[in-house]
Design a protein around this motif. Sequence first.
Motif, PDB file in Angstrom:
ATOM      1  N   ALA A 288      12.846  -1.521  56.962  1.00  0.00           N
ATOM      2  CA  ALA A 288      12.003  -2.602  57.475  1.00  0.00           C
ATOM      3  C   ALA A 288      11.744  -2.443  58.966  1.00  0.00           C
ATOM      4  N   LEU A 289      12.758  -2.006  59.676  1.00  0.00           N
ATOM      5  CA  LEU A 289      12.592  -1.807  61.114  1.00  0.00           C
ATOM      6  C   LEU A 289      11.599  -0.693  61.407  1.00  0.00           C
ATOM      7  N   ASP A 290      11.626   0.348  60.583  1.00  0.00           N
ATOM      8  CA  ASP A 290      10.795   1.529  60.828  1.00  0.00           C
ATOM      9  C   ASP A 290       9.425   1.474  60.147  1.00  0.00           C
ATOM     10  N   GLN A 291       9.237   0.534  59.227  1.00  0.00           N
ATOM     11  CA  GLN A 291       7.989   0.508  58.473  1.00  0.00           C
ATOM     12  C   GLN A 291       6.778   0.261  59.385  1.00  0.00           C
ATOM     13  N   SER A 292       5.718   0.975  59.129  1.00  0.00           N
ATOM     14  CA  SER A 292       4.481   0.793  59.888  1.00  0.00           C
ATOM     15  C   SER A 292       3.729  -0.417  59.340  1.00  0.00           C
ATOM     16  N   VAL A 293       3.577  -1.426  60.157  1.00  0.00           N
ATOM     17  CA  VAL A 293       2.886  -2.650  59.749  1.00  0.00           C
ATOM     18  C   VAL A 293       1.494  -2.645  60.379  1.00  0.00           C
ATOM     19  N   PRO A 294       0.448  -2.708  59.568  1.00  0.00           N
ATOM     20  CA  PRO A 294      -0.909  -2.624  60.119  1.00  0.00           C
ATOM     21  C   PRO A 294      -1.239  -3.814  61.014  1.00  0.00           C
ATOM     22  N   ALA A 295      -2.044  -3.543  62.042  1.00  0.00           N
ATOM     23  CA  ALA A 295      -2.447  -4.607  62.958  1.00  0.00           C
ATOM     24  C   ALA A 295      -3.171  -5.727  62.220  1.00  0.00           C
ATOM     25  N   ALA A 296      -3.887  -5.373  61.148  1.00  0.00           N
ATOM     26  CA  ALA A 296      -4.626  -6.391  60.390  1.00  0.00           C
ATOM     27  C   ALA A 296      -3.693  -7.453  59.825  1.00  0.00           C
ATOM     28  N   PHE A 297      -2.481  -7.063  59.453  1.00  0.00           N
ATOM     29  CA  PHE A 297      -1.526  -8.041  58.935  1.00  0.00           C
ATOM     30  C   PHE A 297      -1.183  -9.065  60.006  1.00  0.00           C
ATOM     31  N   TRP A 298      -0.864  -8.595  61.203  1.00  0.00           N
ATOM     32  CA  TRP A 298      -0.487  -9.515  62.270  1.00  0.00           C
ATOM     33  C   TRP A 298      -1.648 -10.422  62.648  1.00  0.00           C
ATOM     34  N   HIS A 299      -2.859  -9.860  62.687  1.00  0.00           N
ATOM     35  CA  HIS A 299      -4.041 -10.683  62.994  1.00  0.00           C
ATOM     36  C   HIS A 299      -4.203 -11.792  61.947  1.00  0.00           C
ATOM     37  N   GLU A 300      -4.037 -11.440  60.687  1.00  0.00           N
ATOM     38  CA  GLU A 300      -4.200 -12.440  59.616  1.00  0.00           C
ATOM     39  C   GLU A 300      -3.074 -13.472  59.631  1.00  0.00           C
ATOM     40  N   LEU A 301      -1.883 -13.016  59.922  1.00  0.00           N
ATOM     41  CA  LEU A 301      -0.746 -13.934  60.002  1.00  0.00           C
ATOM     42  C   LEU A 301      -1.034 -15.034  61.024  1.00  0.00           C
ATOM     43  N   ARG A 302      -1.582 -14.628  62.149  1.00  0.00           N
ATOM     44  CA  ARG A 302      -1.922 -15.603  63.195  1.00  0.00           C
ATOM     45  C   ARG A 302      -3.143 -16.430  62.802  1.00  0.00           C
ATOM     46  N   ALA A 303      -4.138 -15.790  62.227  1.00  0.00           N
ATOM     47  CA  ALA A 303      -5.376 -16.493  61.864  1.00  0.00           C
ATOM     48  C   ALA A 303      -5.133 -17.545  60.790  1.00  0.00           C
ATOM     49  N   ARG A 304      -4.186 -17.303  59.889  1.00  0.00           N
ATOM     50  CA  ARG A 304      -3.899 -18.254  58.818  1.00  0.00           C
ATOM     51  C   ARG A 304      -2.915 -19.344  59.238  1.00  0.00           C
ATOM     52  N   GLY A 305      -2.535 -19.338  60.505  1.00  0.00           N
ATOM     53  CA  GLY A 305      -1.648 -20.368  61.009  1.00  0.00           C
ATOM     54  C   GLY A 305      -0.218 -20.256  60.516  1.00  0.00           C
ATOM     55  N   LEU A 306       0.211 -19.056  60.147  1.00  0.00           N
ATOM     56  CA  LEU A 306       1.563 -18.867  59.635  1.00  0.00           C
ATOM     57  C   LEU A 306       2.571 -18.578  60.745  1.00  0.00           C
ATOM     58  N   VAL A 307       2.089 -18.418  61.966  1.00  0.00           N
ATOM     59  CA  VAL A 307       2.960 -18.330  63.141  1.00  0.00           C
ATOM     60  C   VAL A 307       2.325 -19.130  64.265  1.00  0.00           C
ATOM     61  N   ASN A 308       3.157 -19.555  65.185  1.00  0.00           N
ATOM     62  CA  ASN A 308       2.667 -20.247  66.368  1.00  0.00           C
ATOM     63  C   ASN A 308       1.768 -19.300  67.174  1.00  0.00           C
ATOM     64  N   PRO A 309       0.606 -19.762  67.627  1.00  0.00           N
ATOM     65  CA  PRO A 309      -0.296 -18.880  68.383  1.00  0.00           C
ATOM     66  C   PRO A 309       0.339 -18.287  69.640  1.00  0.00           C
ATOM     67  N   ALA A 310       1.361 -18.960  70.162  1.00  0.00           N
ATOM     68  CA  ALA A 310       2.005 -18.482  71.396  1.00  0.00           C
ATOM     69  C   ALA A 310       3.053 -17.417  71.118  1.00  0.00           C
ATOM     70  N   ALA A 311       3.387 -17.203  69.858  1.00  0.00           N
ATOM     71  CA  ALA A 311       4.439 -16.224  69.539  1.00  0.00           C
ATOM     72  C   ALA A 311       3.928 -14.810  69.760  1.00  0.00           C
TER      73      ALA A 311
END
Length: 336
Positions: A307-330
């Motif tokens: 999990a630490l080494d897995q490559s996570v696509p930038a699109a995932f992080w963008h969507e995570l924020r766009a869907r309100g699943l994390v605080n925008p300031a995080a």
Amino acid sequence: MSLTDIVPGRLGFGTAPLGNMFRAIPDADVEATLEAAWEEGIRFFDTAPFYGAGLAEERLGTLLSTKPRDSFVLSTKVGRVILDEPESSEPDFGEKGGLFEHGNPNKILHEWTADATERSIEGSLKRLGVDRLDIVWVHDIAQDFHGDLWVQKFEEARTGAFRVLTRLRDEGVIRGWGLGVNRTEPIEMTLELDEPRPDGFLLAGRYTLLDHEHALQRLLPMAQEQNVSMVVGGPYSSGVLAGGTNFEYQQAPPEIVERVGKIKALTDEHGISIKAAALQFSLAHPVSVAAIPGATRPSRITEDTAALDQSVPAAFWHELRARGLVNPAAPLPIDA
């Protein structure tokens, strides 16, 4: 000394489960899991007297007795003293009351005085079978305390444990000290003090995908400004972010299960593990130096390192924020 100068690597091992948290764990499983952690290159181990009334320290000490002392970094905690006598009544540990019912039967004292701090360290060294500790955390100060009692206990720690640990650090007996808690307020109060000054803190369960808003409001900006580092405890929120059913030491409520489901659906869409999302989120904040998930099976260690080494696509992080699943300031890995 900063924690960044002490802690080796971004992934450590939290030994709370080895104190028979929630259930009795066979010694063979404990030994296999610890050996797997070592084989995977983990060299930072965190423990505490509270974990099974010394059981986790004893079990960890069995592994570490076979390794050169200079090859690993070890942290434990003060604030609870393990007595040689058995507990004769139902102990009151608040929200953590039933966690270690399968641990050792020893009586545990809650105390943060100077004398208790020195006694706690002496007991830990004996159970761990080592001649020194690297980091010592002041454990669970303010846990389940309110009003005047909270102020009293904090003052007990300030004039007791804080000063003893500062002296031990200045004498070179330990390399650093801080608070190990699952609430932000005691760390904030400590950072407001002119002295003594902690080297960092272990924040359990308060900087995860499911719970990070409070830490972002005040604590983490303060820590960043003062160049104080954080070790993230419980990055999987008691297991619910790793396929388990517990959140905050209890059965996860429906709203948490629903939120985990939304995150899991998003990780599935992008072909990544939810563990990768959880672990990398907790480590993305500039204050974070390491995360210390616990485990009771070798396969979990393999999952954590992957999990630490897995490559996570930038699109995932963008969507995570766009869907309100994390605080925008995080902060997210894409912000680095």
